[in-house]
Design a protein around this motif. Structure first.
Motif, PDB file in Angstrom:
ATOM      1  N   ILE A  76       0.934  -1.139   0.010  1.00  0.00           N
ATOM      2  CA  ILE A  76       0.039   0.042  -0.153  1.00  0.00           C
ATOM      3  C   ILE A  76       0.886   1.391  -0.062  1.00  0.00           C
ATOM      4  CG2 ILE A  76      -1.631   1.340   1.518  1.00  0.00           C
ATOM      5  CD1 ILE A  76      -2.945  -1.173   2.261  1.00  0.00           C
ATOM      6  N   LEU A  77       1.931   1.468   0.980  1.00  0.00           N
ATOM      7  CA  LEU A  77       2.864   2.422   0.869  1.00  0.00           C
ATOM      8  C   LEU A  77       3.488   2.651  -0.434  1.00  0.00           C
ATOM      9  CD1 LEU A  77       3.986   4.756   2.603  1.00  0.00           C
ATOM     10  CD2 LEU A  77       5.864   3.226   3.506  1.00  0.00           C
ATOM     11  N   VAL A  78       3.888   1.576  -1.040  1.00  0.00           N
ATOM     12  CA  VAL A  78       4.756   1.751  -2.219  1.00  0.00           C
ATOM     13  C   VAL A  78       3.502   2.249  -3.360  1.00  0.00           C
ATOM     14  CG1 VAL A  78       5.666   0.509  -4.272  1.00  0.00           C
ATOM     15  CG2 VAL A  78       6.407   0.021  -1.895  1.00  0.00           C
ATOM     16  N   CYS A  79       2.402   1.709  -3.419  1.00  0.00           N
ATOM     17  CA  CYS A  79       1.659   2.446  -4.337  1.00  0.00           C
ATOM     18  C   CYS A  79       1.370   3.658  -4.308  1.00  0.00           C
ATOM     19  CB  CYS A  79       0.366   1.614  -4.224  1.00  0.00           C
ATOM     20  SG  CYS A  79       0.414  -0.117  -4.981  1.00  0.00           S
ATOM     21  N   GLN A  80       0.973   4.171  -2.951  1.00  0.00           N
ATOM     22  CA  GLN A  80       0.701   5.548  -2.520  1.00  0.00           C
ATOM     23  C   GLN A  80       1.887   6.484  -2.868  1.00  0.00           C
ATOM     24  OE1 GLN A  80      -2.403   6.812  -1.472  1.00  0.00           O
ATOM     25  NE2 GLN A  80      -3.071   4.733  -1.862  1.00  0.00           N
ATOM     26  N   LEU A  81       3.321   6.059  -2.733  1.00  0.00           N
ATOM     27  CA  LEU A  81       4.549   6.815  -2.777  1.00  0.00           C
ATOM     28  C   LEU A  81       4.500   7.191  -4.332  1.00  0.00           C
ATOM     29  CD1 LEU A  81       6.872   5.667  -0.323  1.00  0.00           C
ATOM     30  CD2 LEU A  81       5.617   7.661  -0.336  1.00  0.00           C
ATOM     31  N   LEU A  82       4.195   6.097  -5.254  1.00  0.00           N
ATOM     32  CA  LEU A  82       4.463   5.902  -6.763  1.00  0.00           C
ATOM     33  C   LEU A  82       3.297   6.719  -7.285  1.00  0.00           C
ATOM     34  CD1 LEU A  82       5.554   2.423  -7.529  1.00  0.00           C
ATOM     35  CD2 LEU A  82       6.814   4.405  -7.369  1.00  0.00           C
ATOM     36  N   MET A  83       2.080   6.625  -6.831  1.00  0.00           N
ATOM     37  CA  MET A  83       0.971   7.198  -7.476  1.00  0.00           C
ATOM     38  C   MET A  83       0.543   8.636  -7.137  1.00  0.00           C
ATOM     39  SD  MET A  83       0.355   4.741  -9.805  1.00  0.00           S
ATOM     40  CE  MET A  83      -1.302   5.326 -10.313  1.00  0.00           C
ATOM     41  N   ARG A  84       0.634   8.758  -5.617  1.00  0.00           N
ATOM     42  CA  ARG A  84       0.179  10.119  -5.146  1.00  0.00           C
ATOM     43  C   ARG A  84       1.317  10.999  -4.918  1.00  0.00           C
ATOM     44  NH1 ARG A  84      -5.233   9.904  -1.972  1.00  0.00           N
ATOM     45  NH2 ARG A  84      -6.003   7.821  -3.053  1.00  0.00           N
ATOM     46  N   ALA A  85       2.493  10.598  -4.334  1.00  0.00           N
ATOM     47  CA  ALA A  85       3.481  11.402  -4.373  1.00  0.00           C
ATOM     48  C   ALA A  85       4.399  11.541  -5.517  1.00  0.00           C
ATOM     49  CB  ALA A  85       4.364  10.850  -3.138  1.00  0.00           C
ATOM     50  N   GLY A  86       4.445  10.670  -6.491  1.00  0.00           N
ATOM     51  CA  GLY A  86       4.894  10.965  -7.576  1.00  0.00           C
ATOM     52  C   GLY A  86       6.728  10.535  -7.495  1.00  0.00           C
ATOM     53  N   MET A  87       6.861   9.863  -6.478  1.00  0.00           N
ATOM     54  CA  MET A  87       8.193   9.405  -6.293  1.00  0.00           C
ATOM     55  C   MET A  87       8.687   8.409  -7.433  1.00  0.00           C
ATOM     56  SD  MET A  87       8.556   8.818  -2.041  1.00  0.00           S
ATOM     57  CE  MET A  87      10.310   8.482  -2.152  1.00  0.00           C
ATOM     58  N   VAL A  95      12.292   3.314   0.974  1.00  0.00           N
ATOM     59  CA  VAL A  95      11.492   3.921   2.037  1.00  0.00           C
ATOM     60  C   VAL A  95      10.609   2.652   2.760  1.00  0.00           C
ATOM     61  CG1 VAL A  95       9.654   5.679   2.736  1.00  0.00           C
ATOM     62  CG2 VAL A  95      11.813   6.672   1.418  1.00  0.00           C
ATOM     63  N   SER A  96       9.828   2.229   1.908  1.00  0.00           N
ATOM     64  CA  SER A  96       8.846   1.084   2.183  1.00  0.00           C
ATOM     65  C   SER A  96       9.353  -0.005   2.595  1.00  0.00           C
ATOM     66  CB  SER A  96       8.164   0.792   0.753  1.00  0.00           C
ATOM     67  OG  SER A  96       7.238   2.130   0.163  1.00  0.00           O
ATOM     68  N   ILE A  97      10.733  -0.356   2.385  1.00  0.00           N
ATOM     69  CA  ILE A  97      11.363  -1.829   3.046  1.00  0.00           C
ATOM     70  C   ILE A  97      11.620  -1.104   4.408  1.00  0.00           C
ATOM     71  CG2 ILE A  97      13.536  -2.556   3.059  1.00  0.00           C
ATOM     72  CD1 ILE A  97      13.615  -2.903  -0.008  1.00  0.00           C
ATOM     73  N   VAL A  98      11.970   0.093   4.893  1.00  0.00           N
ATOM     74  CA  VAL A  98      12.124   0.467   6.089  1.00  0.00           C
ATOM     75  C   VAL A  98      10.783   0.170   6.849  1.00  0.00           C
ATOM     76  CG1 VAL A  98      12.994   2.239   7.591  1.00  0.00           C
ATOM     77  CG2 VAL A  98      14.099   1.726   5.499  1.00  0.00           C
ATOM     78  N   VAL A  99       9.660   0.507   6.150  1.00  0.00           N
ATOM     79  CA  VAL A  99       8.520   0.476   7.051  1.00  0.00           C
ATOM     80  C   VAL A  99       8.118  -0.848   7.112  1.00  0.00           C
ATOM     81  CG1 VAL A  99       6.054   1.308   6.717  1.00  0.00           C
ATOM     82  CG2 VAL A  99       7.838   2.968   5.973  1.00  0.00           C
ATOM     83  N   TRP A 100       8.413  -1.892   6.008  1.00  0.00           N
ATOM     84  CA  TRP A 100       7.832  -2.979   6.051  1.00  0.00           C
ATOM     85  C   TRP A 100       8.772  -3.982   7.449  1.00  0.00           C
ATOM     86  CZ3 TRP A 100      11.339  -7.276   5.094  1.00  0.00           C
ATOM     87  CH2 TRP A 100      10.669  -8.694   5.361  1.00  0.00           C
ATOM     88  N   LEU A 101       9.980  -3.441   7.385  1.00  0.00           N
ATOM     89  CA  LEU A 101      10.652  -3.790   8.400  1.00  0.00           C
ATOM     90  C   LEU A 101      10.178  -3.508   9.903  1.00  0.00           C
ATOM     91  CD1 LEU A 101      14.383  -3.868   7.290  1.00  0.00           C
ATOM     92  CD2 LEU A 101      13.119  -5.863   7.612  1.00  0.00           C
ATOM     93  N   GLY A 102       9.706  -2.477  10.003  1.00  0.00           N
ATOM     94  CA  GLY A 102       9.182  -1.679  11.109  1.00  0.00           C
ATOM     95  C   GLY A 102       7.931  -2.477  11.362  1.00  0.00           C
ATOM     96  N   ALA A 103       7.146  -2.723  10.519  1.00  0.00           N
ATOM     97  CA  ALA A 103       5.734  -3.423  10.623  1.00  0.00           C
ATOM     98  C   ALA A 103       6.008  -4.891  11.089  1.00  0.00           C
ATOM     99  CB  ALA A 103       5.196  -3.115   9.203  1.00  0.00           C
ATOM    100  N   ALA A 104       6.878  -5.533  10.557  1.00  0.00           N
ATOM    101  CA  ALA A 104       7.092  -6.914  10.652  1.00  0.00           C
ATOM    102  C   ALA A 104       7.676  -7.119  11.832  1.00  0.00           C
ATOM    103  CB  ALA A 104       8.062  -7.573   9.631  1.00  0.00           C
TER     104      ALA A 104
END
Length: 115
Positions: A76-87, A95-104
């Protein structure tokens, strides 16, 4: 029989079953979704039950569920960053891998380290 041969045979049979299920469902893209991860997880859990017992396999299944939830957060985060933030793809995934590790690890800690 080697563990790898058993894993290959069980995984292949389950992949085939899930692929047939995915072929029946609509849209056809479900065939790939049902073909990979569930079959590997089921083959791994079957071998774990056989070698180590149900308690050990239960702990593995909890870890798989925590990992799946973390993967949903990551996706979800990757999709949001690519589509909405235009990264661009690379920074968004880093960035999302860091969040994934934190979530896991966060979910694992919430589960008492028993997941």
């Amino acid at each position: 029989m080697s563990e790898y041969v058993i894993r290959f045979l069980v995984g292949g049979a389950v992949v085939s079953a899930f692929s047939m299920l995915g072929d029946v469902l609509k849209p056809k893209s479900f065939a790939g979704l049902f073909g990979a991860a569930p079959s590997v997880a089921l083959a791994t859990l079957g071998i774990a039950i056989h070698q180590h017992g149900a308690v050990y396999a239960g702990a593995q299944s909890h870890s798989m569920m925590v990992g799946a939830i973390a993967l949903v957060v990551y996706s979800i985060l990757v999709c949001q960053l690519l589509m909405r933030a235009g990264m661009r793809a690379l920074p968004a995934t880093i960035v999302s891998i860091v969040v994934w590790l934190g979530a896991a690890f966060g979910l694992w800690a919430i589960a008492g380290g028993q997941a």
